[in-house]
Design an enzyme around this catalytic site. Sequence first.
Site, mmCIF file in Angstrom:
data_model
loop_
_atom_site.group_PDB
_atom_site.id
_atom_site.type_symbol
_atom_site.label_atom_id
_atom_site.label_comp_id
_atom_site.label_asym_id
_atom_site.label_seq_id
_atom_site.Cartn_x
_atom_site.Cartn_y
_atom_site.Cartn_z
ATOM 1 N NE ARG A 41 38.857 49.876 -11.257
ATOM 2 C CZ ARG A 41 38.365 50.368 -10.130
ATOM 3 N NH1 ARG A 41 37.791 49.557 -9.261
ATOM 4 N NH2 ARG A 41 38.466 51.652 -9.853
ATOM 5 C CE LYS A 57 5.270 -1.993 6.240
ATOM 6 N NZ LYS A 57 3.966 -2.531 6.709
ATOM 7 C CG ASP A 117 5.260 -2.018 10.132
ATOM 8 O OD1 ASP A 117 5.314 -2.399 11.316
ATOM 9 O OD2 ASP A 117 4.465 -2.488 9.298
ATOM 10 N NE ARG A 168 -2.783 -1.331 3.328
ATOM 11 C CZ ARG A 168 -3.294 -1.033 4.515
ATOM 12 N NH1 ARG A 168 -4.201 -0.085 4.631
ATOM 13 N NH2 ARG A 168 -2.899 -1.677 5.600
#
Length: 464
Positions: A447, A22, A106, A15
């Site tokens: 830069r 499970k 479970d 299920r």
Amino acid sequence: MSLSIVIMAAGKGTRMKSARPKVLHKLAGRPMLSHVISTTSSLKAALEVVITGHGAEQVESSMKAAFADAPLKFVRQEPQLGTGHAVQQAVPVLPDEGITLILNGDTPLIEAATAQALVDACAGEKLALLTINLDDPTGYGRIVRDGWGEQVLAIVEHKDATETQRALKEVYTGMMAAPTRLLKGWLSRLNNNNAQGEYYLTDVVAMAREDGVGVVAAQPRDEVEVLGVNSPAQLADLERRFQAVQAGKLMEQGVRLADPARFDLRGTLQCGSDVDIDVNCVFEGSVTLGDGAQIGANCVIRNAVIGAGVVVHPFTHIDGDKDGVRVGDGSLIGPFARLRPGATLGREVHIGNFVEVKNSTMADGAKANHLAYLGDADVGERVNYGAGSITANYDGANKHRTVIGNDVHIGSNCVLIAPITLGAGATIGGGSTLSKDAPEGQLTVARAKQVSLSGWQRPQKIKR
């Protein structure tokens, strides 16, 4: 008297409609079976046997990794022919004496005190069943008692029960304790003469009575301990029940939760006084919140120590993983910030929106308020780390560190190519890409020269 524990974890869980076994579906961030094994560790059993079946290799490898030091043995039930058949697979590894406690993989929220009470009720002489009265007992085996309601006569599985028996509210939870010697004998006498053609563990009740062994029942403190999971809906329901319990415990300690129904704890959370936690926050692993800490909405915090007076603004993600994260007192984090493993922040550090810190230290008063990355860096006190700046810490093969001295100011959109050191008091001009150390107290700019080109025209789209 020695204790053996048998955990049934062989079921497919049809299920659940999932390829995952499970018992490996997660509750509060951990596999259900992991919850059970963690609980049983406090019982000091001489042996723990996990019965696997569907997805056996995956279940076994997961539990071996999580519980490397536990006295675990694994046996397989193939095919799955009922609960009695499952426990029969454990018989060869069980000792002849002592007590065997049987639990379900479970049914993750069983408490150690309840399991111990079941063992105590057995006392090495009786068959002890864990039962509970449910308003809706559908699917559970019913407890049939004598006319006085004192002696347990039998357990009748739901699918084999009569309408009268199905009206009974007391049910068997699937957990029991029995003298191991007697249990082995009962298991050898099981048959599958029932509607499902399976070997039911519950049939040992009738055998115990035939042998003159007392059958007793113990009950848990709370229904949540014995609720099993057979579907995603049941798992979600149990998750919310578990989280409600955790939220209640924290509020009893004085923690202020904006909405207990929108709170998730998937590990341990230690809180000082006057802690505020807004909605939809998730805490994983081991988390500590100091006095007066404020956690904004929709934050995820894992394996971290958050100092006193820290404000974590909404949508912040703190993931300490194995190395942990530490945030010093009075710091401000977020919103939308990310602290990764190894981030160690001093007092009153500011980490602003869309700033990521990984494997780096930031000393007291350091600030990185906007759109920045700090990886493998040591940042001094009162450093101001500009928006859009990054440490380029990876050369394609190895990681290198960036060292930034006290009182350094770094302009926006800078790239610091590690390994590199910026001396105390240095200022780095915005837009600089540095591959060499910057001296103390000086302005460093790296830069291209700005130029303007007259007569240049922007390309035009060709019309067809």
